[in-house]
Design an enzyme around this catalytic site. Structure first.
Site, PDB file in Angstrom:
ATOM      1  N   GLU A 292      53.003  -0.839-158.106  1.00 16.17           N
ATOM      2  CA  GLU A 292      52.896  -2.296-157.921  1.00 16.17           C
ATOM      3  C   GLU A 292      53.109  -2.549-156.442  1.00 16.17           C
ATOM      4  O   GLU A 292      54.102  -2.110-155.857  1.00 16.17           O
ATOM      5  CB  GLU A 292      53.930  -3.026-158.773  1.00 16.17           C
ATOM      6  CG  GLU A 292      53.772  -4.539-158.781  1.00 16.17           C
ATOM      7  CD  GLU A 292      54.698  -5.237-157.816  1.00 16.17           C
ATOM      8  OE1 GLU A 292      54.183  -5.867-156.860  1.00 16.17           O
ATOM      9  OE2 GLU A 292      55.922  -5.138-157.988  1.00 16.17           O
ATOM     10  N   CYS A 326      57.382  -9.976-154.293  1.00 15.59           N
ATOM     11  CA  CYS A 326      55.953  -9.653-154.380  1.00 15.59           C
ATOM     12  C   CYS A 326      55.176 -10.818-154.965  1.00 15.59           C
ATOM     13  O   CYS A 326      53.990 -10.985-154.698  1.00 15.59           O
ATOM     14  CB  CYS A 326      55.745  -8.415-155.251  1.00 15.59           C
ATOM     15  SG  CYS A 326      56.701  -6.978-154.750  1.00 15.59           S
TER      16      CYS A 326
END
Length: 542
Positions: A292, A326
């Site tokens: 990720e 994120c």
């Protein structure tokens, strides 16, 4: 012991509120004072050894970089090799341990964090990563607890998923751990991610070499203390402090490398993938690559959006934990009919945000993680000030004399493809583009094509047709899509997290699919009465 064991049904850990006078606030304040009152000597953990090299690096709170929290011992390539050897030595006993025994270890770890270690781990996250009390609570308490408990339940579901059997046979599926070791490469911004990446692989019977970001080592050390107390055997999770290239040179050339569990930058992940591809002939098996990475996460307001709801989503989405998530909102699209009211409300709200150290619980905004990050974000802000197409409407100041503080900053651009609309900044900077309220569909196309990333995004609207249109047109633009909410705050078991495109492999932390990446299936067919002749009936004469 024999039985089809049912694990405790996981329930999301309640978020404590840390209100004045509350027991949790008193405990956390005491843990903060205790941590600030001593300097930690932090070793690597390899096999059953605490490894101290004598070559150390200082740890300091980002919001008070003059203060020393402690020092960690820096390793080199030899320590990575020893860690791999320790992992492989522990592999047979660990993978042969009955699954319910592995489950018990990680359920105990969850309860240790929920109880006696809660304040200590939260305090470490607040001091080491400059998270306020609430941001630490939802990360280093609730999310890591949820990861551990839900992953145990997902593990049991995986093992319980078995094939049908025809007459005279028994078909079984064995979910084997990967053949080799797993490398967990974890980021600074979430203690929960740093804990989940090694434990999710280990839970499925794998052995792990874990390298955290240097700026997360202070809380990683507490996690390792918890894992050891919970009963994780020596060598199953090995914690090393080396630079990335050093770790990569050893790990990605090792024949027993079986997979990487990664959270970090897109550039690093792409280089990792390229390196693994170039070395593919060296490995015993094809490694699992799970990552990720970055995001350029968006909020789109429709002309029917409510101003107060939108401003709250924007401010929380962009500026909680200084935009270092994120999933943080870093670009927003505001319709022209709402812009005057939104602008006024945004400026008023952002100016009300208090900034300072995490130990003062009244501070909404704290420091960015380190000087390198501070300088990078400051350069973006200075670039905006030189750009004729952009205007800072609030914020824009920064100061690193005491800590790495950057004011929450909102930029308005006339160019929807400007640098700060396209590039990941990873700080408290949000860029807005005001669009013609009658060009909503064209704006959705713009949102979809502006960034290489596809992690999170949000639509805010009171018009169900507009919501449906955005949901369809932006289906590839975000792996986590939010309707009438901020694009942050995914909860384990509720909103599995991950994105595609330049944002990663979308293997969804907080879901069963992620654990499936850490096993290799073996199908076993057992026939009870074995045929004794080769002939089939169709071969017989009429």
């Amino acid at each position: 012991m024999n039985g089809f064991f049912k694990v405790p049904v996981p329930v999301n850990e309640p978020i404590l509120n840390y209100a004045p006078g509350s027991a949790e606030r008193i405990d956390l304040k005491a843990a903060l004072a205790s941590a600030r009152g001593k300097q930690m000597d932090i070793p690597m953990y390899i096999g059953g050894e605490e490894v101290r090299t004598g070559k150390t690096k200082r740890l300091a709170p980002p919001h008070d970089h003059q203060h020393t929290l402690g020092h960690f011992h820096i390793g080199d390539a030899s320590h990575v090799k020893v860690a791999i050897d320790a992992a492989l030595a522990a592999k047979t006993n660990w993978e042969n341990l009955p699954w319910e025994q592995r489950a018990a270890i990680f359920l105990k770890a969850a309860d240790l964090i929920a109880g006696p270690y809660r304040a200590k781990l939260n305090a470490a996250t607040m001091l080491g990563q400059s998270k306020n009390a609430f941001q630490a609570e939802i990360d280093s308490a609730c999310e890591i607890i949820d990861f551990l408990r839900f992953n145990v339940a997902f593990m049991s579901q995986i093992y319980n998923d078995q094939p049908q059997s025809g007459k005279g046979m028994w078909n079984r599926i064995e979910y084997r751990p990967l053949e080799g070791f797993v490398f967990a490469l974890t980021p600074f911004n979430f203690t929960a991610i740093a804990g989940n990446l090694p434990t999710s692989a280990a839970m499925m019977g794998n052995v792990v070499v874990w390298k955290p970001a240097n700026t997360q080592i202070y809380s990683a050390n507490v996690l390792m203390e918890i894992f050891k107390e919970a009963g994780v055997p020596d060598g199953v999770i090995n914690l090393v402090y080396v630079d990335g290239p050093t770790a990569g040179e050893v790990i990605f050339n090792h024949p027993d490398f079986a997979g990487i569990h990664f959270t970090g930058s897109t550039g690093v992940f792409q280089n990792v993938w390229k390196t693994i591809g170039g070395n593919i002939h060296k490995y015993k098996t094809y490694p699992r690559i799970v990552g990720e990475t970055g995001g350029k996460d968006f909020i789109v307001m429709h002309k029917t959006a409510k101003v107060d709801e939108s401003v709250t989503a924007i401010v929380r989405g962009a500026f909680e934990f200084q935009g270092q998530k994120c999933s943080a909102a870093s670009r927003a699209y505001v319709p022209s009919n709402l812009w005057p009211a939104v602008k006024m409300k945004l400026i008023e709200t952002v100016r009300s945000l208090k900034m300072g150290p995490t130990e003062d619980f009244s501070n909404f905004v704290n420091a960015v993680i380190d000087e390198r990050s501070f300088d990078k974000i400051a350069n973006y802000i200075e670039g905006v000030k030189q750009d004729a197409d952009t205007e800072i409407i609030v914020g824009g100041g920064y100061d690193k004399s005491k800590g790495y503080f950057i004011e929450p900053t909102i930029v308005v651009t006339q160019n929807p493809k400007s640098i700060t609309m396209c590039e990941e900044i990873f700080g408290p900077v949000l860029t807005l583009f005001v669009y013609d309220e009658n060009k909503y569909e064209e704006t959705l196309d713009l949102v979809n094509t502006t960034s290489e990333y596809a992690l999170t995004g949000a639509i805010i609207s009171q018009d169900r047709y507009a919501i449906e249109l955005a949901t369809n047109k932006l289906r590839n633009a975000a792996g986590n899509f939010y309707i009438n909410d901020k694009p942050t705050g995914a909860v384990v078991g509720q909103q599995p997290f991950g994105g595609a495109r330049g944002s990663g492999t979308n293997d969804k932390a907080g879901a069963m699919v992620n654990l499936l990446r850490w096993v290799s299936m073996r199908t076993i067919k057992e026939t009870f009465v074995t045929p004794t002749r080769y002939e089939y009936p169709f071969l017989s004469e009429e």
